[in-house]
Design a protein around this motif. Sequence first.
Motif, mmCIF file in Angstrom:
data_model
loop_
_atom_site.group_PDB
_atom_site.id
_atom_site.type_symbol
_atom_site.label_atom_id
_atom_site.label_comp_id
_atom_site.label_asym_id
_atom_site.label_seq_id
_atom_site.Cartn_x
_atom_site.Cartn_y
_atom_site.Cartn_z
ATOM 1 N N ALA A 1 22.675 25.326 26.899
ATOM 2 C CA ALA A 1 23.482 24.142 27.222
ATOM 3 C C ALA A 1 24.944 24.513 27.477
ATOM 4 O O ALA A 1 25.732 23.672 27.917
ATOM 5 N N VAL A 2 25.307 25.765 27.190
ATOM 6 C CA VAL A 2 26.703 26.193 27.365
ATOM 7 C C VAL A 2 26.750 27.332 28.389
ATOM 8 O O VAL A 2 26.099 28.358 28.220
ATOM 9 N N THR A 3 27.516 27.124 29.451
ATOM 10 C CA THR A 3 27.694 28.147 30.493
ATOM 11 C C THR A 3 28.946 28.957 30.203
ATOM 12 O O THR A 3 30.003 28.384 29.906
ATOM 13 N N LEU A 4 28.810 30.271 30.316
ATOM 14 C CA LEU A 4 29.975 31.150 30.178
ATOM 15 C C LEU A 4 30.628 31.320 31.547
ATOM 16 O O LEU A 4 30.022 31.870 32.472
ATOM 17 N N LEU A 5 31.855 30.803 31.661
ATOM 18 C CA LEU A 5 32.649 30.989 32.880
ATOM 19 C C LEU A 5 33.621 32.136 32.616
ATOM 20 O O LEU A 5 34.479 32.034 31.733
ATOM 21 N N ALA A 6 33.462 33.229 33.334
ATOM 22 C CA ALA A 6 34.338 34.392 33.152
ATOM 23 C C ALA A 6 35.618 34.160 33.953
ATOM 24 O O ALA A 6 35.574 34.040 35.179
ATOM 25 N N GLY B 1 38.511 34.494 29.367
ATOM 26 C CA GLY B 1 39.117 35.603 30.096
ATOM 27 C C GLY B 1 39.278 36.825 29.220
ATOM 28 O O GLY B 1 38.558 37.822 29.339
ATOM 29 N N THR B 2 40.248 36.763 28.305
ATOM 30 C CA THR B 2 40.643 37.911 27.496
ATOM 31 C C THR B 2 39.470 38.551 26.750
ATOM 32 O O THR B 2 39.387 39.786 26.692
ATOM 33 N N ALA B 3 38.584 37.764 26.199
ATOM 34 C CA ALA B 3 37.487 38.323 25.397
ATOM 35 C C ALA B 3 36.511 39.125 26.251
ATOM 36 O O ALA B 3 35.758 39.947 25.735
ATOM 37 N N ILE B 4 36.534 38.903 27.563
ATOM 38 C CA ILE B 4 35.655 39.665 28.465
ATOM 39 C C ILE B 4 36.401 40.818 29.127
ATOM 40 O O ILE B 4 35.922 41.952 29.157
ATOM 41 N N PHE B 5 37.591 40.521 29.657
ATOM 42 C CA PHE B 5 38.296 41.509 30.499
ATOM 43 C C PHE B 5 39.439 42.212 29.765
ATOM 44 O O PHE B 5 40.063 43.099 30.341
ATOM 45 N N ILE C 1 30.631 40.918 27.658
ATOM 46 C CA ILE C 1 29.852 39.763 28.124
ATOM 47 C C ILE C 1 28.673 39.520 27.193
ATOM 48 O O ILE C 1 28.383 38.385 26.808
ATOM 49 N N PHE C 2 28.013 40.609 26.807
ATOM 50 C CA PHE C 2 26.863 40.476 25.905
ATOM 51 C C PHE C 2 27.302 39.867 24.576
ATOM 52 O O PHE C 2 26.712 38.907 24.082
ATOM 53 N N ARG C 3 28.379 40.423 23.999
ATOM 54 C CA ARG C 3 28.850 39.930 22.697
ATOM 55 C C ARG C 3 29.275 38.465 22.792
ATOM 56 O O ARG C 3 28.940 37.652 21.929
ATOM 57 N N THR C 4 29.996 38.124 23.861
ATOM 58 C CA THR C 4 30.439 36.731 24.019
ATOM 59 C C THR C 4 29.230 35.804 24.149
ATOM 60 O O THR C 4 29.210 34.714 23.568
ATOM 61 N N GLY D 1 25.325 40.834 34.913
ATOM 62 C CA GLY D 1 24.587 39.580 34.904
ATOM 63 C C GLY D 1 25.436 38.327 34.955
ATOM 64 O O GLY D 1 24.906 37.219 35.028
ATOM 65 N N GLN D 2 26.752 38.485 34.928
ATOM 66 C CA GLN D 2 27.639 37.309 34.958
ATOM 67 C C GLN D 2 27.648 36.689 36.361
ATOM 68 O O GLN D 2 27.711 37.423 37.356
ATOM 69 N N ARG D 3 27.570 35.374 36.453
ATOM 70 C CA ARG D 3 27.525 34.719 37.767
ATOM 71 C C ARG D 3 28.652 33.736 38.017
ATOM 72 O O ARG D 3 29.038 33.517 39.168
ATOM 73 N N ASP D 4 29.168 33.089 36.958
ATOM 74 C CA ASP D 4 30.223 32.084 37.141
ATOM 75 C C ASP D 4 31.578 32.710 36.854
ATOM 76 O O ASP D 4 31.787 33.307 35.799
ATOM 77 N N PHE D 5 32.508 32.556 37.826
ATOM 78 C CA PHE D 5 33.839 33.139 37.696
ATOM 79 C C PHE D 5 34.903 32.069 37.929
ATOM 80 O O PHE D 5 34.751 31.227 38.825
ATOM 81 N N GLY D 6 35.980 32.132 37.144
ATOM 82 C CA GLY D 6 37.072 31.160 37.241
ATOM 83 C C GLY D 6 38.336 31.826 37.734
ATOM 84 O O GLY D 6 38.714 32.898 37.255
#
Length: 227
Positions: free
Chosen positions: A28-33, A219-223, A8-11, A50-55
Amino acid sequence: MASIAENIFRTGQQIAGAAQACGRAPEAVTLLAVSKTQSAATVQEAYAAGQRDFGENYVQEALDKIAALPLPGLVWHFIGPLQSNKTRDIASHFDWVHSVDRLKIATRLNEQRPAGMAPLNVCIQVNISEEDSKSGVALADVNALCEALQGLPNLRLRGLMAIPAPCDDPALQRAVYAPLTALLRQLQTRYAGMDTLSIGMSADFAAAIAEGSTIVRVGTAIFGARH
Ligand SMILES: *Cc1c(COP(=O)(O)O)cnc(C)c1O
């Protein structure tokens, strides 16, 4: 193997770098996990980082996770194909739907959004890769659907979403998104509140950010790879 927190940090760093490279603010860009197929425990691990938005793509799987994770500040986005018999669950449990592609589904989501909940944020899914004609509205038909959505008070039309055919070339990745960006600019002159471009996945989010993405769905880059 890197931990979810590290991913998450790297992304986040890569998103910020891509935004700054084209003169945009990182915020201006939201990370949706994208947590489809991942367990509730895995989502909780991302939340702790710290991630809050999930898809999520699959309604039943998502409902189980939503029930298991009554955590403050979580924002749930439905990003999968929409079926009429699932709209009530989606309208009752999600904050966003990115994949609205027809008026019938939008009408059901509007009717089924529970009183007392904020309007459901929606994006129209647009078909920008011609070979896959199954998913999304044709570019030429988006305006008519936007117009129709104006009459649905429990939905808040926020913007456009797309899933292009996979492609490795960053210049081509941008070129495929460009008509969508242009269309959003036109629509913004007609409809209030269209502030969202939901484009970019693990393999192309830098190109999508250069094209104006405000939500990247990663997805893949986080999980890691899904199984
Ligand atoms: C699975 C999925 C993603 C995430 O894809 P990755 O390549 O794993 O980042 C993004 N958007 C949608 C609609 C998806 O179904």
